[in-house]
Design an enzyme around this catalytic site. Structure first.
Site, mmCIF file in Angstrom:
data_model
loop_
_atom_site.group_PDB
_atom_site.id
_atom_site.type_symbol
_atom_site.label_atom_id
_atom_site.label_comp_id
_atom_site.label_asym_id
_atom_site.label_seq_id
_atom_site.Cartn_x
_atom_site.Cartn_y
_atom_site.Cartn_z
ATOM 1 N N ILE A 66 7.608 3.424 2.715
ATOM 2 C CA ILE A 66 7.550 2.815 3.506
ATOM 3 C C ILE A 66 8.749 2.808 4.596
ATOM 4 C CG2 ILE A 66 8.791 0.423 2.298
ATOM 5 C CD1 ILE A 66 6.491 -1.778 4.169
ATOM 6 N N SER A 67 7.919 3.236 5.834
ATOM 7 C CA SER A 67 9.282 3.394 6.689
ATOM 8 C C SER A 67 10.073 2.345 7.007
ATOM 9 C CB SER A 67 8.514 4.341 8.410
ATOM 10 O OG SER A 67 8.196 5.371 7.851
ATOM 11 N N HIS A 68 11.387 2.708 7.449
ATOM 12 C CA HIS A 68 12.054 1.570 8.243
ATOM 13 C C HIS A 68 11.879 1.059 9.784
ATOM 14 C CE1 HIS A 68 15.821 3.648 6.805
ATOM 15 N NE2 HIS A 68 16.656 3.443 7.246
#
Ligand code: SAH
Length: 217
Positions: A66-68
């Protein structure tokens, strides 16, 4: 197990994260509001409950991430989403970014190449809050020709180059945001398809994404 309770503590942590993202230069209020509306801890195993509101990427299934939060906000801001736009996302992953776009009232079409992640999202009750969101199992390099053209295209995996089929599925005046390989990292690019058919390219900061890969798994 996924957590299902959104407590005052979670809301407080989320508010602090949104303020942190604002201080890093995200100014679009519709993006910040959407980030405030989506409980990020729902997208992670409850083991990550205490750290879900740190500005960090986290592992999800199948070696993906899950991206920043900052990266999600950055891409969402560059995309300039308006209500009712048709937005194609490549790389559903946890579906967090898709929910942020849906909170901005976009009609989201999102493709994931990993069957396991696609199936996990089909059984994720929170996504029922967004009845107009459509998830697809497939290869993002192909786009979704039968559902296009799109007002916006967002690629959330590191692309080896600019996939031609995705450019073809952009409406005139449409915008694509895509991180393109540049040495060891990815350069965030924004392509605007002009009314006369020409393509305008802008370059932004570098980021680190998992790779955009061909075919399904
Ligand atoms: N938007 C996601 C980011 C997930 S990481 C989120 O908010 O969590 C990128 C995702 O892109 C991974 O799940 C990976 O499996 C997927 N991906 C990589 N190449 C792809 C392709 N060609 N088509 C569709 N999805 C792809």
């Amino acid at each position: 197990m996924r957590p299902t309770e959104d407590s005052y503590r979670h809301k407080g942590l989320r508010k602090a994260l949104v303020e942190q993202i604002r201080s890093k230069g995200i100014t679009d209020e519709s993006v910040l509001q959407a980030m405030m509306a989506v409980p990020r801890h729902f997208f992670l195993d409850s083991a990550f409950d205490n750290v879900a509101y740190e500005d960090r990427a986290f592992p999800i299934a199948e070696g993906q991430t899950i991206s920043h939060p900052y990266t999600v906000a950055y891409q969402s801001q560059l995309l300039q989403v308006k209500p009712f736009m048709r937005v194609l996302e490549i790389g559903t992953g946890s579906a967090f970014q898709a929910c942020v776009l849906a909170e901005m009232k976009a009609m989201v079409f999102s493709i994931e190449r990993q069957k396991q992640l696609f199936d996990d999202n089909r059984n994720f009750p929170f996504l029922r809050n967004y009845p107009s969101m459509r998830l697809f199992f497939g290869d993002g390099f192909q786009g979704l020709p039968t559902y296009g053209p799109f007002d916006r295209v967002l690629v959330t995996a590191g692309a080896p180059g600019i996939p031609e089929k995705l450019v073809e599925q952009l409406k005139p005046g449409g915008i694509m945001v895509i991180p393109v390989n540049d040495g060891d990292a990815q350069r965030m690019m924004r392509l605007t398809r002009r009314q006369d058919g020409g393509i305008e390219e802008e370059r932004f900061d570098t980021f680190n994404f998992v790779p955009m890969l061909e075919g399904k798994r």
